[in-house]
Design an enzyme around this catalytic site. Structure first.
Site, PDB file in Angstrom:
ATOM      1  CG  ASP A  51      -0.372  -0.062   2.516  1.00  0.00           C
ATOM      2  OD1 ASP A  51       0.863  -0.186   2.601  1.00  0.00           O
ATOM      3  OD2 ASP A  51      -1.119   0.011   3.516  1.00  0.00           O
ATOM      4  CB  SER A  52       4.587   1.710  -0.111  1.00  0.00           C
ATOM      5  OG  SER A  52       4.816   0.506  -0.818  1.00  0.00           O
ATOM      6  CG  ASP A  90       0.316  -4.076   2.006  1.00  0.00           C
ATOM      7  OD1 ASP A  90       0.337  -4.958   2.886  1.00  0.00           O
ATOM      8  OD2 ASP A  90       1.195  -3.200   1.901  1.00  0.00           O
ATOM      9  CE  LYS A 120       3.034  -6.038   3.858  1.00  0.00           C
ATOM     10  NZ  LYS A 120       2.593  -4.869   4.656  1.00  0.00           N
ATOM     11  CD  GLU A 122       0.246  -1.437   8.103  1.00  0.00           C
ATOM     12  OE1 GLU A 122      -0.121  -0.646   8.997  1.00  0.00           O
ATOM     13  OE2 GLU A 122       0.779  -1.052   7.040  1.00  0.00           O
ATOM     14  CD  GLU A 189       7.618  -0.309   7.744  1.00  0.00           C
ATOM     15  OE1 GLU A 189       6.618  -0.981   7.409  1.00  0.00           O
ATOM     16  OE2 GLU A 189       7.855   0.818   7.255  1.00  0.00           O
TER      17      GLU A 189
HETATM   18  O1  KIV Z   1       3.531  -1.134   1.695  1.00  0.00           O
HETATM   19  C1  KIV Z   1       4.699  -1.525   1.723  1.00  0.00           C
HETATM   20  O2  KIV Z   1       5.518  -1.235   0.838  1.00  0.00           O
HETATM   21  C2  KIV Z   1       5.125  -2.335   2.854  1.00  0.00           C
HETATM   22  C3  KIV Z   1       6.574  -2.613   3.004  1.00  0.00           C
HETATM   23  C4  KIV Z   1       7.249  -1.413   3.549  1.00  0.00           C
HETATM   24  C5  KIV Z   1       6.849  -3.815   3.807  1.00  0.00           C
HETATM   25  O3  KIV Z   1       4.332  -2.726   3.640  1.00  0.00           O
END
Ligand code: KIV
Length: 272
Positions: A51-52, A90, A120, A122, A189
């Protein structure tokens, strides 16, 4: 013998084997077809559609604004370019924290439309019911602890997490809970290296770090950061392998100059 060199397709079982054999796991983010294809061909083990994307693709300050449909768009694009790596998408902010049924429905939508291999999310104890429910539906889940960018407004900063004993203790407990709930791996992280190593030693599942030191089972970076496309972001854990920002600006500058000077196109670059 390298486990990952032997396999045609990286699965969650391959990652488990890699941990068992002490072979480090490589993971990078990708958000589009062309980049994912290159990253896959270069031999990466796991591609994270992070989600980056909210930051590096859309220019938002945080990961919070990106939507489920936008993540699905990125996920679909990445999957089309990949033949070997495990693709993890994500789950964006607000699509799983409400309740476990909402989490399950979001995960199912991601898997059905993107054809990715896993999701994924959090969080630790607070998200265990959701993790269990998604895993029960047959969807592999990667956990994410330590610095959790979706909770930025709770913490207020992106500084190193779990330096204090209470937070470190909670992180260790959460990691065990995620393993028990069926996660196939977790990301840690921005935490102290010693803590990362301890968690990796205590868990049977692979622990992949970003700013969690060298004692974990693998490393992940955001592709825009490691290729030097982002310039303003320079945390201590980041190793830059290229300076693409300078290369791209140089190439674009040359194109502009060639057009202005009428050097481009030349006779060979046009049709009769
Ligand atoms: O969203 C992302 O890029 C991440 C990584 C920093 C692990 O969760």
């Amino acid at each position: 013998m390298s486990v990952q060199k032997e396999v045609k397709r990286v699965t969650t079982h391959v990652l488990a084997e890699m941990k068992l054999h002490g072979e480090k796991i490589s993971m990078l983010t990708s958000y589009d077809y062309s980049m994912a294809k290159l990253v896959d061909q270069a031999g990466i083990d796991v591609i994270l559609v992070g989600d980056s994307a909210s930051n590096v693709m859309a220019g938002n300050e945080t990961t919070l604004p990106i939507t489920l449909d936008q993540m699905i768009y990125h996920g679909k694009s990445v999957v089309r370019g990949v033949t070997r790596a495990l693709v993890v998408v994500d789950m964006p902010f607000g699509t799983y924290q409400g309740n476990s049924l909402e989490a399950l429905n979001s995960a199912i939508k991601i898997m059905k439309i993107t054809h990715a291999d896993a999701v994924k999310l959090e969080g630790g104890k607070e998200e265990i019911e959701s993790v269990e429910r998604i895993v029960r539906a047959g969807i592999p889940v990667m956990g994410h602890l330590g610095l959790m960018p979706q909770s930025i407004h709770k913490y207020g900063t992106y500084t190193v997490r779990a330096k204090e004993e209470v937070e470190a203790k909670k992180l260790i407990e959460d990691a065990h809970l995620l393993e028990q709930a069926g996660c196939f791996a977790i990301v840690l992280e921005k935490i102290p290296a010693k803590l990362g190593e301890q968690v990796a030693k205590e868990l049977k599942i692979p622990v992949i770090g970003i700013g969690a030191g060298g004692g974990v089972d693998g490393q992940v970076l955001v592709i825009h950061d490691m290729l030097g496309l982002t310039q303003e972001f320079s945390p201590r854990f980041l190793r830059r392998y290229l300076n693409l920002a300078a290369d791209i600006k140089g190439a674009v500058g040359s194109f502009v100059a060639d057009v202005k000077s009428r050097d481009f196109p030349n006779e060979k670059e046009q049709y009769e």
